[in-house]
Motif scaffolding. Sequence first.
Motif, short mmCIF file in Angstrom:
data_model
loop_
_atom_site.label_atom_id
_atom_site.label_comp_id
_atom_site.label_asym_id
_atom_site.label_seq_id
_atom_site.Cartn_x
_atom_site.Cartn_y
_atom_site.Cartn_z
N GLY A 1 4.40 -10.88 -2.04
CA GLY A 1 4.09 -10.27 -0.75
C GLY A 1 2.59 -10.01 -0.71
O GLY A 1 2.09 -9.13 -1.39
N SER B 1 -0.79 -9.11 1.29
CA SER B 1 -1.38 -8.54 2.50
C SER B 1 -2.88 -8.75 2.54
O SER B 1 -3.52 -8.48 3.54
CB SER B 1 -1.09 -7.04 2.54
OG SER B 1 -1.73 -6.42 1.43
N ASP C 1 -3.93 -4.19 -3.86
CA ASP C 1 -2.74 -4.21 -4.73
C ASP C 1 -2.14 -5.61 -4.83
O ASP C 1 -1.90 -6.11 -5.93
CB ASP C 1 -1.68 -3.23 -4.21
CG ASP C 1 -2.19 -1.80 -4.18
OD1 ASP C 1 -2.75 -1.36 -5.20
OD2 ASP C 1 -2.07 -1.14 -3.15
N SER C 2 -1.90 -6.22 -3.67
CA SER C 2 -1.25 -7.53 -3.74
C SER C 2 -2.21 -8.61 -4.23
O SER C 2 -1.78 -9.59 -4.83
CB SER C 2 -0.60 -7.91 -2.41
OG SER C 2 -1.46 -7.69 -1.34
N VAL D 1 3.02 -11.35 5.91
CA VAL D 1 3.60 -10.97 7.19
C VAL D 1 2.46 -10.61 8.13
O VAL D 1 1.62 -9.77 7.80
CB VAL D 1 4.54 -9.75 7.03
CG1 VAL D 1 5.10 -9.33 8.38
CG2 VAL D 1 5.67 -10.05 6.05
N GLU E 1 1.69 -8.73 11.15
CA GLU E 1 2.30 -7.71 12.02
C GLU E 1 1.76 -7.77 13.44
O GLU E 1 2.28 -7.13 14.34
CB GLU E 1 2.05 -6.29 11.46
CG GLU E 1 2.67 -6.02 10.10
CD GLU E 1 1.69 -6.26 8.96
OE1 GLU E 1 0.65 -6.94 9.19
OE2 GLU E 1 1.94 -5.78 7.83
N GLY F 1 3.11 -5.35 -4.31
CA GLY F 1 2.05 -4.69 -5.07
C GLY F 1 2.20 -3.18 -5.14
O GLY F 1 1.22 -2.48 -5.40
N SER G 1 1.28 2.34 3.35
CA SER G 1 -0.13 1.99 3.24
C SER G 1 -0.93 2.97 4.07
O SER G 1 -1.55 2.64 5.04
CB SER G 1 -0.29 0.57 3.74
OG SER G 1 -1.49 0.40 4.37
#
Length: 389
Positions: free
Chosen positions: A57, A59, A63-64, A89, A91, A167, A295
């Motif tokens: 995942g 973003s 973290d990811s 994703v 959004e 993440g 987040s």
Amino acid sequence: MPPTTCIRCQTNRAVVKRPKNHHKVCKECFLAAFEDEVHHTITSSKLFQRGERIAIGASGGKDSTVLASVLKTLNERHDYGLDLILLSVDEGIKGYRDDSLETVKRNASQYEMDLKIVGYDELYGWTMDQVVETVGKKGNCTYCGVFRRQALDRGAKMLKIKHVVTGHNADDIAETVLMNLLRGDLPRLSRSTSIVTGHAASEVKRSKPLKYAYEKEIVLYAHHKKLDYFSTECIYSPEAFRGTARSLIKTLEKVRPSAILDIVRSGEDMARLTPDKDQSSCACDEGESMGGCGSANGRSSGNELAEMEASLKKQSNHASLETDVSAKSNATVPDTVELPLRTHRKEGLGTPLQKLGQCTKCGYMSSQSICQACMLLDGLNKNRADIAI
Ligand SMILES: Nc1ncnc2c1ncn2[C@@H]1O[C@H](COP(=O)(O)OP(=O)(O)OP(=O)(O)O)[C@@H](O)[C@H]1O
């Protein structure tokens, strides 16, 4: 004052004071220790199987990005035999997600990974900008959190992938434990501590390889590895309760660095004592309730992380300078990595799976006849109709 020597290799100059234990280490030892610890989490939890296809995942955030980088490193170093793919994703948040997705696209070529992007627009007929226009900023994180969890599942299914990693870090887990403790919601607290979550009906499991990694160490890792990540926070307002839990944890961390892992460990212990972990769980829910994405904008008290990132950037011009190595320490670091893993759980790692039905509207798994996403969409579509009239 003479420079401090790394307590791990006893040779190089220490440039990092590890936020989790205040050990002073050189850059190389810090990176190696961080990677070893994630490897330890992965192997002691038997997180992956050889040949597995894993969707990360992604973003574009720290973290990811760190997760993708570390997984690539470990997959090659330890020959996990994984096929890693980035799954993002969109959004539909102008000036935020469109920019962060550009980072993910760069990461895809830097890490030589395929990238799949799924959008709220195509999945739900709504972008988050339109949702906020309709419902306002307050509570919008609830929509985003429910939609995102489902979107990640749907994206994975499109890729025929059965395992999504995210993440989520130790700070995120500690926050969620605290929130559920304050709500008195032990079943959710229990689910939030599982390293693997998922659902029998979904066929897509989710896991958190950075579960024991401190957020500040993730920032330090990204800095010292010179990773390309997007550091702007979401433009929409954070969930107030999560923000408050986060501030509390950051305050505790200041007086007791181990507080974050202590809360995670306590959460795991409480989880073992919770008789029915799966009560009223939903496939959209990883113990986070409907309270949004986690987040949180301004997530650290006093915007501490943003300050940390700014000061790291400044320091990169003076690479040899120490990163917070003020206090003296003669301690030595043991070679073995000690992490508070619970390895005695039965197979299946973490939460046992619950039997669920399917949403009668969209077919997505749900413990109710209509899933959370469809319930939210129902309200939104009614509102849109009202506005149109
Ligand atoms: N738009 C997205 N697309 C894909 N995965 C996402 C997206 N947003 C969040 N995630 C996944 O969920 C994890 C936790 O998300 P959260 O919203 O808490 O963001 P975060 O803690 O700021 O993480 P990051 O620094 O990776 O953005 C992320 O690390 C990532 O793996």
